[in-house]
Write a protein that holds these residues in place. Structure first.
Motif, PDB file in Angstrom:
ATOM      1  N   ASP A  58       8.585   0.694  -6.254  1.00 11.51           N
ATOM      2  CA  ASP A  58       7.508   0.925  -7.218  1.00 11.51           C
ATOM      3  C   ASP A  58       7.662  -0.077  -8.363  1.00 11.51           C
ATOM      4  O   ASP A  58       8.621  -0.849  -8.417  1.00 11.51           O
ATOM      5  N   VAL A  59       6.739   0.013  -9.323  1.00 16.74           N
ATOM      6  CA  VAL A  59       6.840  -0.828 -10.506  1.00 16.74           C
ATOM      7  C   VAL A  59       7.713  -0.123 -11.522  1.00 16.74           C
ATOM      8  O   VAL A  59       7.378   0.952 -11.994  1.00 16.74           O
ATOM      9  N   ILE A  89      11.594   6.260  -1.470  1.00 14.29           N
ATOM     10  CA  ILE A  89      10.248   6.731  -1.763  1.00 14.29           C
ATOM     11  C   ILE A  89       9.433   5.560  -2.296  1.00 14.29           C
ATOM     12  O   ILE A  89       9.980   4.575  -2.790  1.00 14.29           O
ATOM     13  N   SER A  90       8.122   5.677  -2.184  1.00 14.64           N
ATOM     14  CA  SER A  90       7.221   4.682  -2.734  1.00 14.64           C
ATOM     15  C   SER A  90       5.925   5.385  -3.104  1.00 14.64           C
ATOM     16  O   SER A  90       5.410   6.191  -2.326  1.00 14.64           O
ATOM     17  N   ILE A  91       5.402   5.093  -4.289  1.00 10.70           N
ATOM     18  CA  ILE A  91       4.192   5.738  -4.780  1.00 10.70           C
ATOM     19  C   ILE A  91       3.099   4.690  -4.984  1.00 10.70           C
ATOM     20  O   ILE A  91       3.265   3.750  -5.766  1.00 10.70           O
ATOM     21  N   SER A  92       1.998   4.846  -4.260  1.00 13.71           N
ATOM     22  CA  SER A  92       0.793   4.026  -4.452  1.00 13.71           C
ATOM     23  C   SER A  92       1.061   2.533  -4.333  1.00 13.71           C
ATOM     24  O   SER A  92       0.533   1.738  -5.113  1.00 13.71           O
ATOM     25  N   ALA A  93       1.876   2.126  -3.366  1.00 10.04           N
ATOM     26  CA  ALA A  93       2.257   0.715  -3.285  1.00 10.04           C
ATOM     27  C   ALA A  93       1.988   0.074  -1.926  1.00 10.04           C
ATOM     28  O   ALA A  93       1.479  -1.048  -1.853  1.00 10.04           O
ATOM     29  N   VAL A  94       2.340   0.740  -0.828  1.00 12.66           N
ATOM     30  CA  VAL A  94       2.358   0.052   0.473  1.00 12.66           C
ATOM     31  C   VAL A  94       0.972  -0.394   0.938  1.00 12.66           C
ATOM     32  O   VAL A  94       0.870  -1.309   1.758  1.00 12.66           O
ATOM     33  N   GLN A  95      -0.111   0.222   0.431  1.00 18.69           N
ATOM     34  CA  GLN A  95      -1.441  -0.205   0.887  1.00 18.69           C
ATOM     35  C   GLN A  95      -1.768  -1.634   0.453  1.00 18.69           C
ATOM     36  O   GLN A  95      -2.616  -2.290   1.044  1.00 18.69           O
ATOM     37  N   VAL A 129       9.724   8.271   2.359  1.00 20.92           N
ATOM     38  CA  VAL A 129       8.429   8.913   2.115  1.00 20.92           C
ATOM     39  C   VAL A 129       7.599   7.962   1.275  1.00 20.92           C
ATOM     40  O   VAL A 129       7.939   7.674   0.123  1.00 20.92           O
ATOM     41  N   LEU A 130       6.526   7.453   1.857  1.00 22.20           N
ATOM     42  CA  LEU A 130       5.695   6.440   1.211  1.00 22.20           C
ATOM     43  C   LEU A 130       4.305   7.015   0.967  1.00 22.20           C
ATOM     44  O   LEU A 130       3.521   7.183   1.904  1.00 22.20           O
TER      45      LEU A 130
END
Length: 265
Positions: A58-59, A89-95, A129-130
């Motif tokens: 994430d940022v 984990i990753s929030i709002s990033a992989v897209q 979990v992404l």
């Protein structure tokens, strides 16, 4: 308003003013914290009292974040040692990896580099979990496909699938599992009520409600040779011509050359 990832590359879109929204807006901070807590819940870390090493993709540079920070392009792979992480984990990033922001960007190669390096840096049996916002079903299938090719097992868990605002998708992956991994149930699937304002700038599409569980099980059978993979009549004629040029004795071409024969009983 267009989705963030189609407006500009992340390093341009998240300029000083846009980044400030995520560091000063109490509403966005609350929503992001809630999504992160849900991701940690889906991570299902064992409660054995042993400290765990977690990776947050994430940022983080704009906040007073504890832990070691690494600034890198996740589309070029994660520069981490094999097996050092107990979860990710990753929030709002992989897209963002589904878009080509530069002429040198190839989404498929970037997804391959990301998921391959993520798989390698996780300990066997660990989860990733992404959370992501897919623009359409094709993007969701692309993310799942490259995760499975990297070796993961898992699938997509959707919270509040019938809400256009609160709907959240999580790609739940297990590392080193040969069989299909069971997925937890998404929130809201049993009719539980949800808040209508639980939304950030993602505005997730509402057309990918059919979710599957996937594994990296592949058939050992060889693909059937047919015209679709380039071995039709034209391919056969070219091969025969090559053999003739080499001085081989090759049967003459007829109207039956390359035609599929009927099965005889």
């Amino acid at each position: 308003m267009p989705r963030p990832e189609v407006q500009a590359p992340p390093e341009i879109f998240y300029n000083e003013s846009e980044a400030r929204k995520y560091t000063t807006s109490s509403r966005i901070i609350e929503i992001q914290a809630r999504i992160s807590e849900r991701a940690l819940e889906l991570l299902a870390l064992p409660d054995d009292g042993v400290p765990k090493m977690l990776l947050d993709i994430d940022v983080a540079l704009e906040r007073e974040t504890e832990g070691d920070l690494l600034l890198a392009d996740m589309g070029e792979g994660l520069g981490l040692r094999p097996g050092v992480m107990d979860g990710a984990i990753s929030i709002s990033a992989v897209q963002w990896l589904c878009n080509a922001d530069k002429s040198s960007h190839e989404p498929r190669l970037r997804l391959k580099a990301f998921f391959g390096s993520l798989y390698r840096c996780l300990a066997r049996g660990a989860r990733a979990v992404l959370q992501f916002y897919a623009d359409n079903v094709k993007q969701t299938e692309m993310l799942v496909s490259f995760a499975m090719k990297a070796g993961f097992a898992g699938g997509v868990v959707i919270d509040w699938p019938h809400s256009s605002k609160a709907k959240k998708s999580y790609l739940v992956l297990t590392c080193g599992t040969s069989s299909i991994a069971s997925l937890p149930k998404g929130k809201g699937e049993d009719g539980e009520m949800c808040s209508s304002d639980d939304d950030d700038d993602g505005d997730e599409s509402n057309d990918d409600q059919t979710v599957g569980t996937y594994g990296r099980n592949r058939s050992n059978k060889r693909q059937k040779v047919n015209k679709k993979n380039g071995r039709g009549k034209d391919w056969l004629l070219r091969k025969k011509e090559q053999m003739r040029k080499r001085g081989r004795d090759v049967p003459a071409d007829t109207k039956y050359t390359g035609r599929k024969r009927k099965t005889r009983f």
